[in-house]
Design a protein around this motif. Structure first.
Motif, PDB file in Angstrom:
ATOM      1  N   VAL A 110       4.181 -65.144  46.194  1.00 41.71           N
ATOM      2  CA  VAL A 110       4.988 -64.459  45.168  1.00 41.71           C
ATOM      3  C   VAL A 110       5.147 -63.000  45.581  1.00 41.71           C
ATOM      4  N   HIS A 111       6.376 -62.499  45.592  1.00 40.69           N
ATOM      5  CA  HIS A 111       6.525 -61.067  45.892  1.00 40.69           C
ATOM      6  C   HIS A 111       7.821 -60.501  45.339  1.00 40.69           C
ATOM      7  N   GLN A 112       7.786 -59.174  45.167  1.00 42.63           N
ATOM      8  CA  GLN A 112       8.979 -58.431  44.744  1.00 42.63           C
ATOM      9  C   GLN A 112       9.651 -57.801  45.950  1.00 42.63           C
ATOM     10  N   GLU A 113       8.822 -57.428  46.937  1.00 39.98           N
ATOM     11  CA  GLU A 113       9.339 -56.625  48.054  1.00 39.98           C
ATOM     12  C   GLU A 113       8.446 -56.806  49.275  1.00 39.98           C
ATOM     13  N   MET A 114       9.068 -56.791  50.485  1.00 40.47           N
ATOM     14  CA  MET A 114       8.277 -56.735  51.733  1.00 40.47           C
ATOM     15  C   MET A 114       8.879 -55.628  52.583  1.00 40.47           C
ATOM     16  N   ILE A 115       8.030 -54.786  53.148  1.00 37.57           N
ATOM     17  CA  ILE A 115       8.529 -53.736  54.043  1.00 37.57           C
ATOM     18  C   ILE A 115       7.599 -53.605  55.263  1.00 37.57           C
ATOM     19  N   ALA A 116       8.150 -52.981  56.314  1.00 39.06           N
ATOM     20  CA  ALA A 116       7.324 -52.550  57.441  1.00 39.06           C
ATOM     21  C   ALA A 116       7.069 -51.059  57.224  1.00 39.06           C
ATOM     22  N   ALA A 117       5.834 -50.612  57.429  1.00 37.94           N
ATOM     23  CA  ALA A 117       5.518 -49.201  57.151  1.00 37.94           C
ATOM     24  C   ALA A 117       4.418 -48.713  58.083  1.00 37.94           C
ATOM     25  N   ARG A 118       4.343 -47.408  58.221  1.00 34.32           N
ATOM     26  CA  ARG A 118       3.188 -46.844  58.943  1.00 34.32           C
ATOM     27  C   ARG A 118       2.919 -45.460  58.370  1.00 34.32           C
ATOM     28  N   LYS A 119       1.673 -45.013  58.458  1.00 32.57           N
ATOM     29  CA  LYS A 119       1.329 -43.682  57.994  1.00 32.57           C
ATOM     30  C   LYS A 119       1.993 -42.680  58.921  1.00 32.57           C
ATOM     31  N   GLN A 120       2.615 -41.637  58.330  1.00 28.77           N
ATOM     32  CA  GLN A 120       3.172 -40.573  59.184  1.00 28.77           C
ATOM     33  C   GLN A 120       2.035 -39.919  59.961  1.00 28.77           C
ATOM     34  N   GLN A 121       0.891 -39.744  59.290  1.00 30.48           N
ATOM     35  CA  GLN A 121      -0.289 -39.239  59.987  1.00 30.48           C
ATOM     36  C   GLN A 121      -1.387 -40.293  59.900  1.00 30.48           C
ATOM     37  N   PRO A 122      -1.481 -41.122  60.945  1.00 29.88           N
ATOM     38  CA  PRO A 122      -2.461 -42.216  60.887  1.00 29.88           C
ATOM     39  C   PRO A 122      -3.882 -41.702  60.709  1.00 29.88           C
ATOM     40  N   ILE A 123      -4.719 -42.500  60.059  1.00 26.05           N
ATOM     41  CA  ILE A 123      -6.146 -42.164  59.941  1.00 26.05           C
ATOM     42  C   ILE A 123      -6.829 -42.596  61.239  1.00 26.05           C
ATOM     43  N   GLU A 124      -7.443 -41.656  61.901  1.00 25.39           N
ATOM     44  CA  GLU A 124      -8.096 -41.984  63.163  1.00 25.39           C
ATOM     45  C   GLU A 124      -9.248 -42.963  62.936  1.00 25.39           C
TER      46      GLU A 124
END
Ligand code: FAD
Ligand code: SF4
Ligand code: SF4
Length: 399
Positions: free
Chosen positions: A76-90
């Motif tokens: 069940v879902h409303q939305e799926m996206i591809a995403a990444r942190k602009q500043q990744p956590i090391e």
């Protein structure tokens, strides 16, 4: 529900460490039986009573639409996206979206605590579930502990602490048991942030996998089965090692996955409010599935810290899945150079984005269906959810 009913479980006794769990060899060590919530184990344990369909409807206010291919596969879902942190956590598993959402929820006062998993001092991969009350404690739980983890072992502590608003981070089997006892926890609001999960192992199984597969098992800090059909190991010195799936010693590795995980059909964590993984997104992006309004609220908190793009789907997985079922059943291990070559070829012409996600789900569900049929035939009908039966039904399976 009367208050007498609500308190009944407090009289139950947690099981002692090391004792046999009610689900016996199928137990995924989710932690529920380490608490007095063991009282509800018959209806809560994912391996005793499979209730995904029913709990999906009560959690998301509607059932999964099995006629829609994306819902059939990803829930069940409303939305799926591809995403990444602009500043990744090391040092996070990917870019740290999970830790970032948890920290934002705590900082904004949406929750008083976060159930997550740190590791013990002695062993970087030994899970140590905690209720984090500060951003530092959440950050100390970043990166996967790629082994069975008793996340729910802190449930008694939650009730005793008097907390009313809680975030739980966890994988599918933990979340099914959590949803089943949700109403007994005395919370005003429960948020659930899930990750996909597949092929999990005991701590001993993990050691065997590392020793069989990596050139330097003792320096591995994290690894992932990637969309380019290779396992990517990250080592302490920052170097990366890539081993093609097709070169894995399947005859040795066949037995290392935990029986629970060979019987699991909740790869995509159907009962979480929001799921953060990678398999439906192009490398090195993460893949986010927003299941309901609560999940939407959680994603909104961090959207300004993310780059995002629509999900894509390319290629045709089905021939590769069918071939894989046969190779797995014959336990074929290819010489490494052939495996390297096949990995490259499949990577060039193979399934991408959501189609890769479907490739992985098809392959694992077919393998797990065969496992349950051969090892627990009496459980097959009730244990395999309807969506998984439909998915597996697309392929010709060996007896
Ligand atoms: P981080 O910010 O690094 O946070 C990781 C979080 O995971 C922490 O909060 C920690 O509490 C929690 N965690 C760590 N180990 C466990 C554990 N054993 N059980 C429960 N919670 C844990 N994604 C896919 O798309 N396909 C897969 O096949 C897949 N398999 C996975 C198998 C396992 C055992 C796990 C734990 C995750 C898996 N994931 C999979 C999810 C993916 O690897 C990342 O965890 C996810 O994308 C989040 O990355 P991040 O950088 O945002 O997480
Ligand atoms: Fe108990 Fe969880 Fe094991 Fe089931 S999987 S027997 S609920 S600890
Ligand atoms: Fe639990 Fe399934 Fe992951 Fe195994 S594969 S740990 S049973 S969610």
């Amino acid at each position: 529900m009367t208050s007498i009913d609500t308190n009944k479980h407090k009289k139950a006794k947690a099981l002692k460490p090391g004792s046999v769990r009610p689900a016996k060899e199928l137990c995924s060590e989710c932690g529920l039986c380490d608490t007095y919530y063991i009282h509800y184990v018959k209806e809560a344990c994912a391996f005793i009573t499979q209730r995904i369909d029913e709990l999906e409807t009560s959690t998301h206010n509607r059932p999964r639409n099995l006629e829609d291919e994306n819902e059939l596969y990803f829930g069940v879902h409303q939305e799926m996206i591809a995403a990444r942190k602009q500043q990744p956590i090391e040092g996070a598993q990917w870019t740290g979206i999970v830790s970032t959402i948890a920290i934002a929820m705590l900082n904004r006062g949406l929750v008083e605590g976060v159930v997550c998993v740190q590791n013990t001092k002695e062993d970087r991969f030994q899970p140590m579930p905690i209720i984090a009350r500060t951003p530092e404690e959440i950050l100390a739980a970043k990166v996967n502990k790629p082994t069975l983890s008793p996340n729910l072992s802190v449930l008694e502590e939650i009730e005793k602490s008097g907390m009313k608003r809680l975030l739980v981070i966890g994988v599918g089997c933990q979340i099914q048991a959590l949803r089943a006892v949700e109403k007994k926890l005395g919370l005003e609001k429960l948020y659930v942030l899930g990750t996909p999960c597949v092929d999990n192992v005991t701590r001993a199984g993990l050691q065997k996998f590392l020793e069989t597969t990596s050139r330097s098992p003792e320096t591995v800090v994290s690894y992932e089965f990637m969309q380019d059909f290779r396992v990517h190991f990250k080592h302490e010195d920052g170097s990366e090692e890539k081993v093609p799936f097709f070169g894995l010693k399947t005859n040795v590795l066949k037995d290392i996955f935990a029986p629970s995980c060979m019987s699991c059909f909740d790869y995509v964590n159907s009962l979480a409010d929001i799921v953060v993984g990678y398999m439906g997104a192009p490398y090195p992006w993460q893949w986010i599935v927003v299941r309901n309004d609560t999940g939407k609220e959680m994603l909104e908190l961090v959207k300004d810290q993310l780059d995002n793009q629509p999900v894509i789907s390319e290629g045709n997985r089905k021939p590769a899945v069918q071939q894989g079922i046969k190779a797995y059943d014959d336990a074929v291990t290819l010489p490494m150079w052939v495996a390297q070559l096949m990995g490259v070829v499949i990577d060039k012409i193979g399934p991408k984005g959501l189609e890769y996600g479907r490739f992985s789900i098809d392959s694992h569900f077919a393998r797990n269906y065969l496992y349950v049929k051969r090892n627990h035939p009496e459980k097959l009908e009730a244990h395999v959810p309807e969506f998984a039966k439909r998915i597996v039904g697309q392929y010709k399976l060996p007896e």
